[in-house]
Design a protein around this motif. Structure first.
Motif, PDB file in Angstrom:
ATOM      1  N   GLY A  58       0.870  -1.177   0.035  1.00 24.18           N
ATOM      2  CA  GLY A  58      -0.069   0.049   0.183  1.00 24.18           C
ATOM      3  C   GLY A  58       0.919   1.188  -0.064  1.00 24.18           C
ATOM      4  O   GLY A  58       1.412   1.840   1.085  1.00 24.18           O
ATOM      5  N   LEU A  59       1.035   1.761  -1.300  1.00 25.37           N
ATOM      6  CA  LEU A  59       1.801   2.783  -1.397  1.00 25.37           C
ATOM      7  C   LEU A  59       1.198   4.204  -1.863  1.00 25.37           C
ATOM      8  O   LEU A  59       0.210   3.864  -2.565  1.00 25.37           O
ATOM      9  CB  LEU A  59       3.224   2.547  -2.337  1.00 25.37           C
ATOM     10  N   PRO A  60       1.598   5.416  -1.260  1.00 21.62           N
ATOM     11  CA  PRO A  60       0.615   6.504  -1.613  1.00 21.62           C
ATOM     12  C   PRO A  60       0.805   6.815  -3.286  1.00 21.62           C
ATOM     13  O   PRO A  60      -0.080   7.151  -4.029  1.00 21.62           O
ATOM     14  CB  PRO A  60       1.427   7.707  -1.102  1.00 21.62           C
ATOM     15  N   ASP A  63       0.377   1.699  -7.131  1.00 22.09           N
ATOM     16  CA  ASP A  63      -0.001   0.450  -6.361  1.00 22.09           C
ATOM     17  C   ASP A  63       1.293  -0.475  -6.399  1.00 22.09           C
ATOM     18  O   ASP A  63       2.247  -0.582  -7.232  1.00 22.09           O
ATOM     19  CB  ASP A  63      -1.173  -0.387  -7.047  1.00 22.09           C
TER      20      ASP A  63
END
Lengths: 230, 891
Positions: A58-60, A63
């Motif tokens: 879960g990266l800002p 994906d």
């Protein structure tokens, strides 16, 4: 402390994770590299050539799965997934996309480091894979295609042997149903998970001390199997 | 059919067969006249069946006190009759509901053609029988041949008795079995004289006429032929079902022409008889509407409607043709549809038309190449009630015209007298001619003719030699007078035509306009309720009466809308509405079911099925046009209702989908927002356990602090979830005490102080502030949530400002941050639950902490205390967010 400390890149947007993982990795003899998003992470893979990558899904900015695919385009080292998601399909997708292993949040640092060691060792083994794996009273000779238990030869069908060999070559990594089915039965049978269950059952009967609670051929529910040496 | 094509069963025949599935079987005991023993025969057969073990019940039987017949009832179950109050009499009628409840295998129902007492569900007993058959009950019944609809005229001509109780011929054709109960006329007369034939008092007078040997012989022939024909029909039907080629209708097609007069129904019956003779050839009843002729009055409209209804009952098609030249229109239709037989009424055209060969019959005769013509002589029309209103209206119009004619002729006379004085010898006739012309153009034919006659009289008397005498002096004057009449006729006719055309087109236009308006109105509404209301209003306007719309609610119908709004329906009216719904057929006024009501109820049948029922109370004077308009409207309404239902279903689906998505978001939120702090706690703790010795002391301290912080974060999150649950579950209890808002703000700031990091927090509190009545605990939590949100969205070094001030009615708290602000599209939604989690990808998921519950809870708390909360962004150039809480001051 060894002269060369393996560099471990941690890509996670949670500062709290870096806050304890950094010291833990250092304490275990690694050199941690911090990246807070996918862009930083990909840049660090390219510029710092880490020995292994820890990737949060879960990266800002991207994906995690996309980041994994991009990294795999130019990076062959081990990638271990960190994920708070517990959906089996996501783990399977990540493994099929080229991840070496995954660890679910929250995790025990000891277990996490053990997984990381397996991933690193597997990569080292690939260069000069051990022909023989010995664990407990079990001895698997991948060159002679011979399996013995307590000195007695174990009779395996060709499919059973192929399946065991793939798992042993995995060196403790989890292999997904799809990976195993493609390797042993061919790409046409990727959905026939029941074959796998039957053959794993046979192998456990022949190789495990207690087939109902297997020590070596362990199940990752809904994901796949791994071979665990002591 | 050609030889190489396999013989297939006729689909129509199979369809009729399929329609019969599940229906009861009908057996008719057919006789030529009363007294032949139909009831006796039916009862003895029924009794035999009962003895064979069949469940036989007698629904209704008239024994007329005859011993032999009554004795047959012994051992048979007889259904009790149902009392129906009609004026001061109590009539004992057949109890159809009792029969339906009892549901025997076979029911005996005497006198198929019987008319039920007013107030019964159906007008006729044969309609009761239809319902019984529909419910799967086998029915036996009795019928005299003179009651057959198509034979009414024939019977009247033969016997002089006009039969009022009739049964549509089509019904006899659907009977599964017909048993002819036959007796020779002589035997019947003997029975009559022996007093074995019951005749009601009213018919006794006619009976001597009726029971003449010749009459009975004729009726007997009709009965025999009818029974034979039914047997024939059944044979042909069976052959068609099995695909056997047989000698049926050799391409005969019959066209029956009717006009809006009393003969129309008789013509329809004649058409049916002709069709019977031609092996049930297809037959169509047509009426030609002439656009340039005024539509007939209400009486002729009713005659037409009755004729069309009769045609439908007799299994005929109906069509309205349009054209100014009747023979041409008819022949064109006949050619296109391969009509082989044309039935027209005996001409009632004016004699001069017949002399000139311009009658319809002649015109058809001259040019109906190929089609046979049948002229039917039609007897005296049945007396029908006059229409006083319409007649009176016409007289008033004409009266006005005559008055105008009088004035114009007077003016012409005055002008002629003046002209005559000053310029002798000029042609004064022209002045009168002008008056006649104007009258004709203004008021039509009759006033123009009156003006012409008056002008001739005055002109001749006062102005033509010899003066002051009606003697015509010159032959040429006769010519002048003829011109007067001709001008009057031409002008009047022309005007009449133009005016009728205008009236017709304006009526059509208004119908089209009404439909268009209705369609626009109906397409503009969204919910079923609104559609029902719009439909009721439009139908009420079109029918010039009251209208209701009923929609299904569970198993029952509910009055959903009415125009005017305060309409209530009586029990009988509701019964008719339910009937229309259940049977998908109209009920009430003008139908066969509960016709004594003033309302007509029609099922609203859309594309997919029943949408509801509409009831209309038509103005009794309304004509075919209005009825057609109402039908068209209701059809539109049915589709609109259906669309509204579909739309409602779609909305419901969308709501479900959204709530599913929300549930998914909640689960994701719990899994992420609980696990992330737990990861830190567990990771830090296990690091400390495993590597305690190798860690530097400041690292150890930091890990311990992070454990505490994340535990607090977890606690806040759990607290939020609990608050949300309290808000949602309605378990929130607010206290109310006098509070200084500044104290609450100060303690809220204290609670978040440690999390501020590098951010500066400024306070702007006034020295004096009015106390407000609220729950300080809830307000504090709301402010904490807003501040935490600001901290999360605001980079480390930017300031946060908390201010409080008061305006006339409120104490206002303002919390500003200098963060990146909120996009315009999202500002409306920031107080929604899980707002952040509903975003299309979860890319931003890890970016911020908290599940998007904080602001939603703040809003819930503030509103629970009667305050309001709002957000504005951006506030400083492109950046910054301001949240305002306004709390009411005591009045």
């Amino acid at each position: 402390m060894s002269p060369h400390r393996p560099r471990i890149l941690v890509i996670d947007d949670e500062p709290q994770i870096h806050r304890f993982l950094g010291p833990a990795l250092e304490a275990a003899g690694y050199e941690p590299i911090r990246a807070d998003n996918a862009a930083q992470g990909l840049a660090a893979i390219a510029s710092r050539a880490p020995d292994a990558v820890i990737l949060d899904l879960g990266l800002p900015d991207m994906d995690g799965k996309d980041a994994l695919l991009r990294a795999r385009a130019f990076y062959t080292g081990p990638i271990v997934i960190l994920s708070a998601r517990d959906m089996e399909t996501e783990k399977i997708d990540a493994l099929d996309a080229g991840a070496d292993d995954y660890v679910e949040k929250p995790f025990n640092v000891g277990e996490f480091l053990a997984r990381l060691r397996v991933a690193l060792r597997h990569r080292l083994n690939q260069q000069g894979a051990p022909a023989v794996v010995e664990t407990g009273d079990l001895r698997i000779d991948l060159v002679k295609r011979l399996v013995t238990r307590a000195g007695q030869a174990v009779r395996l069908s060709p499919r059973e042997y192929d399946l065991l060999a793939r798992l042993v070559e995995g060196g403790g990594r989890v292999l997904t149903h799809r990976q195993l089915l493609t390797a042993v039965w061919g790409p046409a049978n990727v959905d026939d998970v029941q074959y796998l269950r039957v053959f794993i059952g046979h192998l456990r009967q022949k190789l495990e001390a207690d087939p109902s609670s297997p020590k070596h051929l362990t199940t990752e529910s809904g994901v796949g199997y791994r071979f665990v040496a002591d | 059919m050609t030889n190489d094509e396999p013989l297939r069963p006729d689909p129509d025949a199979l369809l009729a067969d399929a329609r019969r599935q599940g229906r009861g079987r009908l057996k008719v005991f057919l006789g030529m006249a009363p007294g032949v023993g139909k009831t006796f025969e039916m009862l003895s057969d029924g009794k035999r069946r009962a003895e064979d073990g069949v469940d036989v019940v007698v629904g209704v039987v008239e024994t007329h006190g005859r011993k032999e017949t009554e004795s047959l009832l012994d051992g048979l179950q007889v259904l009790p009759r149902h009392p129906v109050q009609y004026r001061e009499h109590q009539l004992m009628e057949f109890d159809i509901d009792g029969a339906l409840t009892r549901k025997p295998r076979l029911l005996l129902v005497d006198e198929y053609a019987h008319s039920n007492a007013p107030g019964s569900r159906h007008l006729k007993r044969w309609q009761d029988v239809e319902e019984l058959l529909g419910a799967g009950i086998d029915v036996w019944t009795t019928l005299n041949v003179q009651h057959l609809e198509s034979l009414v005229d024939v019977v009247w001509k033969i016997t002089g008795v006009r039969v009022r109780e009739t049964v549509p011929d089509g019904l006899l054709a659907t009977a599964d079995e017909i048993e002819l109960v036959d007796l020779t006329p002589e035997e019947l007369r003997e029975r009559l004289y022996a007093g074995k034939v019951y005749m009601p008092e009213t018919a006794r007078l006619a009976s001597d006429n009726f029971f003449k040997i010749e009459n009975l012989t004729a009726l007997r022939e009709m009965a025999l032929r009818r029974a034979a024909k039914t047997v024939d029909d059944q044979l042909v039907g069976a052959m068609r079902r099995q695909g056997i080629v047989g000698p049926w209708a050799a391409g005969e097609r019959i066209l029956v022409l009717i006009a809006g007069d009393a003969a129309a129904v008789s013509l329809v019956r004649a058409g049916r008889r002709l069709a019977d003779q031609m092996m049930d050839a297809p037959w169509t009843v047509a009426h030609v509407e002439r656009p340039n002729k005024p539509a007939g009055d209400a009486r002729s409209a009713r005659w037409l409607a009755d004729a069309f209804k009769a045609a439908e009952q007799l299994n005929g098609n109906t069509i309205v043709l349009t054209g100014d030249d009747v023979p041409d229109t008819v022949l064109e239709y006949a050619r296109r549809n391969n009509v082989t037989q044309i039935v027209v009424g005996q001409s009632r055209d004016p004699f001069w038309r017949i002399l000139a060969g311009r009658s319809l019959g002649h015109a058809l005769l001259r040019s109906s190449a190929g089609a046979a013509l049948h002229f039917v002589s039609v007897g005296a029309p049945e007396p029908a009630a006059m229409e006083p209103t319409l007649v009176r209206r016409r007289r008033i119009t004409d009266g006005g015209g005559y008055l105008g004619a009088l004035i114009l002729v007077g003016a012409s006379s005055g002008a002629a007298a003046l002209l005559d004085r000053y310029s002798r010898g000029s042609d004064l006739g022209m002045i009168f001619l002008a008056g006649v012309l104007i009258t004709g153009l203004a008021w039509g034919l009759r006033p123009a003719l009156a003006a012409a006659a008056l002008s001739i009289g005055i002109y001749n008397f006062f102005f033509l030699a010899p003066r002051f005498s009606f003697v015509i002096g010159h032959a040429s004057d006769v010519f002048t007078f003829a011109i007067f009449i001709a001008v009057a006729g031409a002008a009047g006719w022309l005007t009449g035509r133009v005016r009728d055309q205008a009236r017709l087109s304006s009526r059509r236009a208004s119908a089209v306009t009404a439909l268009l308006a209705a369609s626009r109105r109906l397409s503009g509404v969204a919910t079923g309720q609104e559609t029902a209301r719009a439909l009721a209003e439009q139908a009420s306007a079109a029918a010039a009466g009251r209208a209701v719309v009923l929609l299904a609610e569970g198993e029952d119908l509910r009055l959903s809308a009415s125009a005017p709004v305060d309409v209530t329906l009586s029990t009988a009216e509701m019964t008719a509405a339910r009937w229309a719904w259940d049977k998908r057929e109209p009920a009430g006024a003008g139908t066969g079911t509960l016709p004594q009501l003033s309302w007509t109820f029609r099922p609203l049948i859309g594309v997919r099925g029943r949408a509801g029922v509409a009831g209309v109370e038509m103005d009794p004077r309304s004509g075919v046009d209005e009825q057609r308009l109402v039908s068209a409207l209701l059809e539109q309404g049915a589709v609109a209702l259906e669309r509204a239902e579909l739309a409602a279903a779609a909305v419901e689906n969308e709501a479900l989908r959204r709530s599913d998505k929300l549930r998914g978001a909640l689960l994701n939120s719990i899994s992420h927002d609980l696990r992330t702090p737990l990861s830190t706690v567990m990771g830090s703790a296990t690091t400390l356990i495993d590597y305690d010795a190798t860690l530097r002391s400041e690292v150890r301290a930091d890990l311990l602090i992070s454990i505490r912080e994340e535990a607090e974060r977890l606690n806040r999150y759990v607290g939020n979830l609990l608050d949300m649950t309290r808000l949602e579950g309605g378990a929130l209890k607010t206290r109310s005490e006098w509070t200084d808002v500044r104290d609450v703000l100060a303690s809220a700031i204290k609670r978040i102080e440690r999390r501020l990091g590098g951010r500066s927090l400024t306070r702007d509190f006034p020295a004096h502030l009015t106390a407000v009545q609220l729950d300080p605990g809830l307000l504090e939590q709301a402010v904490v949530n807003i501040l935490e949100n600001a901290i999360e969205y605001c980079p480390d070094d930017l300031p946060i400002e908390v201010a409080v001030y008061e305006d006339r009615a409120n104490v206002v708290i303002s919390i500003e941050d200098d963060g990146p602000g909120i996009p315009k599209v999202d500002i409306e939604r920031i107080f929604e639950k899980f707002r952040r989690l509903e975003e299309p990808s979860d890319r931003n998921r890890g970016e911020r902490k908290g599940a998007g519950l904080g602001l939603s809870i703040a809003k819930g708390f503030i509103e629970a205390m009667g305050g309001r909360i709002a957000a504005a962004s951006p506030i400083h150039g492109p950046r910054g967010t301001r949240i305002l809480i306004s709390l009411k001051k005591p009045a």
